[in-house]
Design a protein around this motif. Sequence first.
Motif: not given
Length: 226
Positions: A204-205, A196-199, A191-192
């Motif tokens: 935060l990424k 992170a891929i789209s953040e 989930i993390a």
Amino acid sequence: FPSHDNQVVSVIKNILRWAALGSLFLITLTPLVVVDSYFFPFITGKALFFRILVEIAVCAWVALAFLDKEYRPRFSWIGAAVICFVAWMFVADLFAINVAKAFWSNFERMEGWVLLIHLLGFFFAASSILRAEKKWRAWFLTSLGVSLILSVYSLLQLGGALAIHQGSTRIDATLGNSAYLAVYLLFSVFIALWIAISEKNLWLKWSLIVLAALEAILIFLYRDWE
């Protein structure tokens, strides 16, 4: 009179929204629940906590769906498959050697068909409410916040500051079982990295990437690691 009725409906919908959303977000805290007064402190308390919150969320969701079509479930093959699975398990449990145990399980496992019907309710309540409220991302981030707490707890176990509950070396955090912790962390790692891929926020990424890396390492660590 119509405007007064609309205000009443609006107030009711708002109460139901907060009841549903509050229950769903509190469900993310389930891994932290430990009730020492129970014979199985790491299992029974979590199961009861989860089931009560699911029941509140489902009741609020059903009422919301009646008042507003935005909260009504949409057809999906995944949803249909989940319903078919739970229905088939109901039939299978009817023909079990021990029907009572098949439906209710026991306090050590807290599974059975009762758990399946609660998971089905959670599936539809969460998918409908979090979609309508556009809160899926916030819900997953909240879940990751809980996983961070468990990771810190695990690190303290590794350092000897906190006791390991079952076994002498394998960290188990508040789940009471190292295998349960490993599976929980596997989901959190996925989930993390997925978020992170789209953040776009770099802080935060990279925080999510670091969290994923930490939890991936914790899966394999144990006290007195050499």
